[in-house]
Motif scaffolding. Structure first.
Motif, PDB file in Angstrom:
ATOM      1  N   PHE A  49      -8.662   2.855   2.965  1.00 37.04           N
ATOM      2  CA  PHE A  49      -8.351   3.004   1.548  1.00 37.04           C
ATOM      3  C   PHE A  49      -6.873   2.729   1.293  1.00 37.04           C
ATOM      4  CE2 PHE A  49      -7.655   5.724  -2.304  1.00 37.04           C
ATOM      5  CZ  PHE A  49      -8.385   4.928  -3.167  1.00 37.04           C
ATOM      6  N   ARG A  50      -6.035   3.117   2.238  1.00 35.92           N
ATOM      7  CA  ARG A  50      -4.599   2.861   2.101  1.00 35.92           C
ATOM      8  C   ARG A  50      -4.322   1.361   2.021  1.00 35.92           C
ATOM      9  NH1 ARG A  50       0.058   5.700   2.873  1.00 35.92           N
ATOM     10  NH2 ARG A  50       1.891   4.504   3.498  1.00 35.92           N
ATOM     11  N   GLY A  51      -5.017   0.579   2.842  1.00 35.76           N
ATOM     12  CA  GLY A  51      -4.841  -0.872   2.814  1.00 35.76           C
ATOM     13  C   GLY A  51      -5.193  -1.464   1.459  1.00 35.76           C
ATOM     14  N   ILE A  52      -6.268  -0.956   0.874  1.00 34.77           N
ATOM     15  CA  ILE A  52      -6.680  -1.431  -0.457  1.00 34.77           C
ATOM     16  C   ILE A  52      -5.648  -1.044  -1.503  1.00 34.77           C
ATOM     17  CG2 ILE A  52      -8.411  -1.136  -2.279  1.00 34.77           C
ATOM     18  CD1 ILE A  52     -10.470  -0.756   0.017  1.00 34.77           C
ATOM     19  N   VAL A  53      -5.197   0.222  -1.448  1.00 34.55           N
ATOM     20  CA  VAL A  53      -4.224   0.712  -2.435  1.00 34.55           C
ATOM     21  C   VAL A  53      -2.903  -0.039  -2.308  1.00 34.55           C
ATOM     22  CG1 VAL A  53      -2.871   2.734  -3.110  1.00 34.55           C
ATOM     23  CG2 VAL A  53      -5.296   2.974  -2.645  1.00 34.55           C
ATOM     24  N   VAL A  54      -2.473  -0.314  -1.087  1.00 39.17           N
ATOM     25  CA  VAL A  54      -1.220  -1.058  -0.873  1.00 39.17           C
ATOM     26  C   VAL A  54      -1.336  -2.468  -1.445  1.00 39.17           C
ATOM     27  CG1 VAL A  54       0.256  -2.097   0.903  1.00 39.17           C
ATOM     28  CG2 VAL A  54      -0.420   0.300   1.078  1.00 39.17           C
ATOM     29  N   ALA A  55      -2.457  -3.132  -1.200  1.00 38.31           N
ATOM     30  CA  ALA A  55      -2.647  -4.493  -1.717  1.00 38.31           C
ATOM     31  C   ALA A  55      -2.632  -4.509  -3.241  1.00 38.31           C
ATOM     32  CB  ALA A  55      -3.960  -5.069  -1.191  1.00 38.31           C
ATOM     33  N   VAL A  56      -3.326  -3.545  -3.848  1.00 36.90           N
ATOM     34  CA  VAL A  56      -3.353  -3.478  -5.318  1.00 36.90           C
ATOM     35  C   VAL A  56      -1.969  -3.152  -5.867  1.00 36.90           C
ATOM     36  CG1 VAL A  56      -4.278  -2.180  -7.282  1.00 36.90           C
ATOM     37  CG2 VAL A  56      -5.804  -2.925  -5.462  1.00 36.90           C
ATOM     38  N   GLY A  57      -1.276  -2.209  -5.238  1.00 31.28           N
ATOM     39  CA  GLY A  57       0.080  -1.849  -5.681  1.00 31.28           C
ATOM     40  C   GLY A  57       1.039  -3.021  -5.616  1.00 31.28           C
ATOM     41  N   ARG A  58       0.937  -3.801  -4.548  1.00 30.70           N
ATOM     42  CA  ARG A  58       1.811  -4.976  -4.418  1.00 30.70           C
ATOM     43  C   ARG A  58       1.477  -6.043  -5.456  1.00 30.70           C
ATOM     44  NH1 ARG A  58       2.059  -5.204   2.199  1.00 30.70           N
ATOM     45  NH2 ARG A  58       3.699  -3.631   2.394  1.00 30.70           N
ATOM     46  N   GLN A  59       0.194  -6.228  -5.750  1.00 29.06           N
ATOM     47  CA  GLN A  59      -0.203  -7.200  -6.776  1.00 29.06           C
ATOM     48  C   GLN A  59       0.305  -6.771  -8.152  1.00 29.06           C
ATOM     49  OE1 GLN A  59      -1.637 -10.186  -6.708  1.00 29.06           O
ATOM     50  NE2 GLN A  59      -1.654 -10.146  -4.478  1.00 29.06           N
ATOM     51  N   ILE A  60       0.193  -5.488  -8.440  1.00 27.41           N
ATOM     52  CA  ILE A  60       0.694  -4.974  -9.728  1.00 27.41           C
ATOM     53  C   ILE A  60       2.194  -5.207  -9.825  1.00 27.41           C
ATOM     54  CG2 ILE A  60       1.123  -2.854 -11.042  1.00 27.41           C
ATOM     55  CD1 ILE A  60      -1.629  -1.880 -10.072  1.00 27.41           C
ATOM     56  N   HIS A  61       2.914  -4.960  -8.728  1.00 24.21           N
ATOM     57  CA  HIS A  61       4.366  -5.172  -8.715  1.00 24.21           C
ATOM     58  C   HIS A  61       4.710  -6.633  -8.991  1.00 24.21           C
ATOM     59  CE1 HIS A  61       8.542  -4.990  -7.497  1.00 24.21           C
ATOM     60  NE2 HIS A  61       8.318  -5.911  -6.570  1.00 24.21           N
ATOM     61  N   GLN A  62       4.031  -7.554  -8.308  1.00 24.15           N
ATOM     62  CA  GLN A  62       4.297  -8.978  -8.516  1.00 24.15           C
ATOM     63  C   GLN A  62       3.990  -9.402  -9.944  1.00 24.15           C
ATOM     64  OE1 GLN A  62       2.083 -11.024  -5.486  1.00 24.15           O
ATOM     65  NE2 GLN A  62       3.626 -10.648  -3.914  1.00 24.15           N
ATOM     66  N   ILE A  80       8.258 -13.305  -4.359  1.00 22.24           N
ATOM     67  CA  ILE A  80       8.720 -11.959  -4.688  1.00 22.24           C
ATOM     68  C   ILE A  80       8.573 -11.125  -3.432  1.00 22.24           C
ATOM     69  CG2 ILE A  80       8.303  -9.907  -6.085  1.00 22.24           C
ATOM     70  CD1 ILE A  80       7.175 -11.773  -8.227  1.00 22.24           C
ATOM     71  N   THR A  81       9.631 -10.443  -3.036  1.00 25.93           N
ATOM     72  CA  THR A  81       9.584  -9.619  -1.838  1.00 25.93           C
ATOM     73  C   THR A  81       8.562  -8.502  -2.028  1.00 25.93           C
ATOM     74  OG1 THR A  81      11.923 -10.066  -1.497  1.00 25.93           O
ATOM     75  CG2 THR A  81      10.973  -8.226  -0.263  1.00 25.93           C
ATOM     76  N   PRO A  82       7.599  -8.380  -1.120  1.00 25.95           N
ATOM     77  CA  PRO A  82       6.583  -7.332  -1.261  1.00 25.95           C
ATOM     78  C   PRO A  82       7.188  -5.933  -1.161  1.00 25.95           C
ATOM     79  CG  PRO A  82       5.969  -8.895   0.464  1.00 25.95           C
ATOM     80  CD  PRO A  82       7.365  -9.206   0.052  1.00 25.95           C
ATOM     81  N   LEU A  83       6.566  -4.998  -1.835  1.00 26.43           N
ATOM     82  CA  LEU A  83       7.001  -3.608  -1.771  1.00 26.43           C
ATOM     83  C   LEU A  83       6.698  -3.029  -0.405  1.00 26.43           C
ATOM     84  CD1 LEU A  83       5.631  -2.156  -5.126  1.00 26.43           C
ATOM     85  CD2 LEU A  83       8.013  -2.527  -4.533  1.00 26.43           C
ATOM     86  N   ARG A  84       7.482  -2.023  -0.014  1.00 27.22           N
ATOM     87  CA  ARG A  84       7.158  -1.285   1.200  1.00 27.22           C
ATOM     88  C   ARG A  84       5.838  -0.551   0.954  1.00 27.22           C
ATOM     89  NH1 ARG A  84      10.673   2.835   1.412  1.00 27.22           N
ATOM     90  NH2 ARG A  84      11.256   2.351  -0.708  1.00 27.22           N
ATOM     91  N   GLU A  85       5.167  -0.142   2.032  1.00 21.49           N
ATOM     92  CA  GLU A  85       3.859   0.495   1.905  1.00 21.49           C
ATOM     93  C   GLU A  85       3.902   1.730   1.027  1.00 21.49           C
ATOM     94  OE1 GLU A  85       1.295   1.586   5.108  1.00 21.49           O
ATOM     95  OE2 GLU A  85       1.363  -0.427   5.935  1.00 21.49           O
ATOM     96  N   GLN A  86       4.861   2.623   1.255  1.00 20.05           N
ATOM     97  CA  GLN A  86       4.918   3.867   0.493  1.00 20.05           C
ATOM     98  C   GLN A  86       5.183   3.587  -0.983  1.00 20.05           C
ATOM     99  OE1 GLN A  86       4.021   6.854   1.666  1.00 20.05           O
ATOM    100  NE2 GLN A  86       4.118   7.457  -0.476  1.00 20.05           N
ATOM    101  N   ALA A  87       6.055   2.638  -1.278  1.00 22.71           N
ATOM    102  CA  ALA A  87       6.322   2.289  -2.674  1.00 22.71           C
ATOM    103  C   ALA A  87       5.091   1.693  -3.330  1.00 22.71           C
ATOM    104  CB  ALA A  87       7.494   1.311  -2.743  1.00 22.71           C
TER     105      ALA A  87
END
Length: 91
Positions: A49-62, A80-87
């Motif tokens: 689930f963390r992998g999914i959330v990280v991917a979605v979070g990074r897409q939202i950031h971009q 665009i530099t990807p966000l760190r996992e926690q961010a």
């Protein structure tokens, strides 16, 4: 100014629905906070689930970066530099 619609003999005021709409949006906002906190907690405990959330979070950031640049009249970025996992999870 009120927006009125005439029907037959009476008037129906469309602006009366605006406070209800504001209340509905407030309710959605209040309900989404605990749901988001539970999703973040689940992302901390589950690698899949963390992998999914990280991917979605990074897409939202971009997407947010690109839309902000377009709104400011700037050209979009090729990278665009990807966000760190926690961010990304906190996003």
């Amino acid at each position: 100014p009120t927006l009125a619609v005439q029907r037959g003999c009476g008037m129906v005021v469309a602006a009366a629905g605006v406070p209800f709409l504001k209340l509905a949006f407030l309710a959605v906002k209040q309900l989404s906070k605990p749901i988001a906190n539970r999703a973040k907690a689940a992302a901390r405990n589950s690698d899949a689930f963390r992998g999914i959330v990280v991917a979605v979070g990074r897409q939202i950031h971009q997407l947010q970066i690109q839309l902000t640049r377009l709104a400011e009249g700037k050209v979009s970025l090729a990278h665009i530099t990807p966000l760190r996992e926690q961010a990304a999870v906190d996003r």
